[in-house]
Design a protein around this motif. Structure first.
Motif, PDB file in Angstrom:
ATOM      1  N   PHE A 133     -49.160 -11.950   0.283  1.00  0.00           N
ATOM      2  CA  PHE A 133     -48.367 -11.942   1.670  1.00  0.00           C
ATOM      3  C   PHE A 133     -48.272 -10.102   2.658  1.00  0.00           C
ATOM      4  O   PHE A 133     -48.385 -10.362   2.739  1.00  0.00           O
ATOM      5  CB  PHE A 133     -47.796 -13.440   1.959  1.00  0.00           C
ATOM      6  N   GLN A 137     -49.903  -8.996   5.270  1.00  0.00           N
ATOM      7  CA  GLN A 137     -48.518  -7.931   6.076  1.00  0.00           C
ATOM      8  C   GLN A 137     -48.636  -6.513   6.351  1.00  0.00           C
ATOM      9  O   GLN A 137     -48.415  -6.301   8.058  1.00  0.00           O
ATOM     10  CB  GLN A 137     -46.765  -8.264   5.858  1.00  0.00           C
ATOM     11  N   GLN A 143     -53.644 -10.393  12.287  1.00  0.00           N
ATOM     12  CA  GLN A 143     -53.077 -11.718  13.009  1.00  0.00           C
ATOM     13  C   GLN A 143     -52.403 -13.411  12.862  1.00  0.00           C
ATOM     14  O   GLN A 143     -50.740 -13.908  13.086  1.00  0.00           O
ATOM     15  CB  GLN A 143     -53.495 -12.061  14.752  1.00  0.00           C
ATOM     16  N   HIS A 144     -52.767 -13.594  11.900  1.00  0.00           N
ATOM     17  CA  HIS A 144     -52.863 -15.172  11.409  1.00  0.00           C
ATOM     18  C   HIS A 144     -52.919 -15.224   9.925  1.00  0.00           C
ATOM     19  O   HIS A 144     -54.367 -14.890   9.333  1.00  0.00           O
ATOM     20  CB  HIS A 144     -53.201 -16.173  12.338  1.00  0.00           C
ATOM     21  N   TYR A 145     -51.948 -15.931   8.796  1.00  0.00           N
ATOM     22  CA  TYR A 145     -53.312 -15.524   7.359  1.00  0.00           C
ATOM     23  C   TYR A 145     -52.227 -18.250   7.559  1.00  0.00           C
ATOM     24  O   TYR A 145     -51.017 -18.287   7.603  1.00  0.00           O
ATOM     25  CB  TYR A 145     -51.552 -14.981   6.695  1.00  0.00           C
ATOM     26  N   TRP A 157     -48.713 -21.916   7.949  1.00  0.00           N
ATOM     27  CA  TRP A 157     -49.242 -20.390   9.100  1.00  0.00           C
ATOM     28  C   TRP A 157     -49.087 -19.420   9.464  1.00  0.00           C
ATOM     29  O   TRP A 157     -47.997 -20.086  10.063  1.00  0.00           O
ATOM     30  CB  TRP A 157     -50.900 -20.975   9.736  1.00  0.00           C
ATOM     31  N   TYR A 158     -48.437 -18.650   9.297  1.00  0.00           N
ATOM     32  CA  TYR A 158     -47.798 -17.651   9.618  1.00  0.00           C
ATOM     33  C   TYR A 158     -47.799 -16.574  10.747  1.00  0.00           C
ATOM     34  O   TYR A 158     -49.798 -16.141  10.767  1.00  0.00           O
ATOM     35  CB  TYR A 158     -47.322 -16.679   8.937  1.00  0.00           C
ATOM     36  N   SER A 159     -47.974 -16.342  11.675  1.00  0.00           N
ATOM     37  CA  SER A 159     -48.395 -15.346  13.345  1.00  0.00           C
ATOM     38  C   SER A 159     -47.525 -13.956  13.470  1.00  0.00           C
ATOM     39  O   SER A 159     -46.428 -14.713  13.860  1.00  0.00           O
ATOM     40  CB  SER A 159     -48.382 -16.521  14.521  1.00  0.00           C
ATOM     41  N   ARG A 160     -47.693 -13.626  13.346  1.00  0.00           N
ATOM     42  CA  ARG A 160     -47.449 -12.374  14.146  1.00  0.00           C
ATOM     43  C   ARG A 160     -46.475 -12.061  15.643  1.00  0.00           C
ATOM     44  O   ARG A 160     -47.851 -12.693  16.456  1.00  0.00           O
ATOM     45  CB  ARG A 160     -48.189 -11.703  13.583  1.00  0.00           C
ATOM     46  N   SER A 161     -45.637 -12.171  16.050  1.00  0.00           N
ATOM     47  CA  SER A 161     -44.533 -12.151  17.256  1.00  0.00           C
ATOM     48  C   SER A 161     -45.334 -10.213  17.711  1.00  0.00           C
ATOM     49  O   SER A 161     -45.762  -9.915  17.258  1.00  0.00           O
ATOM     50  CB  SER A 161     -43.959 -12.309  17.579  1.00  0.00           C
ATOM     51  N   THR A 165     -43.021 -10.017  13.601  1.00  0.00           N
ATOM     52  CA  THR A 165     -42.090 -10.795  12.880  1.00  0.00           C
ATOM     53  C   THR A 165     -43.082 -11.459  12.427  1.00  0.00           C
ATOM     54  O   THR A 165     -44.002 -11.537  12.901  1.00  0.00           O
ATOM     55  CB  THR A 165     -40.957 -10.680  13.365  1.00  0.00           C
ATOM     56  N   TRP A 166     -42.999 -12.656  12.029  1.00  0.00           N
ATOM     57  CA  TRP A 166     -44.522 -13.364  10.761  1.00  0.00           C
ATOM     58  C   TRP A 166     -43.220 -14.978  11.434  1.00  0.00           C
ATOM     59  O   TRP A 166     -41.850 -15.151  10.683  1.00  0.00           O
ATOM     60  CB  TRP A 166     -44.912 -12.711   9.883  1.00  0.00           C
TER      61      TRP A 166
END
Length: 211
Positions: A133, A137, A143-145, A157-161, A165-166
């Motif tokens: 991860f 980055q 945009q999403h992991y 799931w991680y989303s980029r703001s 930041t995630w």
């Protein structure tokens, strides 16, 4: 018969590409070193859940394809290389989504992913959550992991703001959905886990991974 890779030496990027063309198995490439992803020494063999893993990958591809219909995006699984750093780092995500027209120029490599999905196993979970991860980055287009567990029903799931930041979110229930806001789509948990039986917790399996 393809020549056996020499895991003790370092390869140039060009040599790595040639190796992958001739090899029966996939390799991750990191700063000249290669790491087998398939075969008896690969993480999938160690995971012991190949059919379950494959079923989850297929379910993710189908759900993404339906959700992204008409949006001009492509979805690839397992056998398409991702350029994390074109100079020294390539791997094979379980599923990758790209909506960039530039990615249609190369038949084997994705350079501008919007979404990356990894199906977790005992042998790769810590690596997928941590080091991998961190590498992902650095991809400006991502945009999403998405992390899909095969040991229990759980999708994180991680989303980029907007600030870079995630933000982490998770779902467990069949009537919930994974919301990928950057692409304006939702993936039902019931679809992602269709025909998949999640098993009991398993202990970790150690394998050699990039430092």
């Amino acid at each position: 018969m393809p020549a056996q890779p020499d895991y003790t030496r370092r390869y140039t990027v060009e040599e790595y590409f040639a190796l992958e063309e001739a090899s029966d198995i996939r390799h991750e490439y990191y700063h000249g070193e290669i790491f087998p992803l398939d075969g008896p020494d690969g993480p999938e063999a160690k995971a012991g859940g190949t059919k379950r893993h494959n079923r989850l990958v297929q379910n993710c591809v189908v759900a993404l394809r339906l959700a992204l219909r008409g949006k001009g995006c492509d979805i690839f699984s397992e056998n398409v290389r991702l350029a994390i750093n074109e100079a020294d780092h390539y791997n094979y995500p379980d599923v990758v989504v790209t909506c960039s027209p530039a990615d249609r120029q190369d038949p084997r490599i994705v350079r501008y992913p919007s979404v990356i999905v990894e199906v977790l196993s005992a042998s790769t979970e810590a690596h997928d959550r941590g080091w991998k991860f961190q590498q992902y980055q650095a991809l400006p287009s991502l945009q999403h992991y998405v992390l899909v567990s095969q040991r229990r029903r759980l999708i994180e799931w991680y989303s980029r703001s907007d600030s870079g930041t995630w933000i982490l979110a998770s779902v467990r229930e069949l009537d919930e959905a994974v919301t990928l806001s950057a692409l304006d789509i939702s993936l039902p948990v019931a679809d992602l886990y269709e025909n998949v039986e999640t098993g009991p917790e398993e202990g970790p399996v150690l394998l050699r991974l990039p430092d």
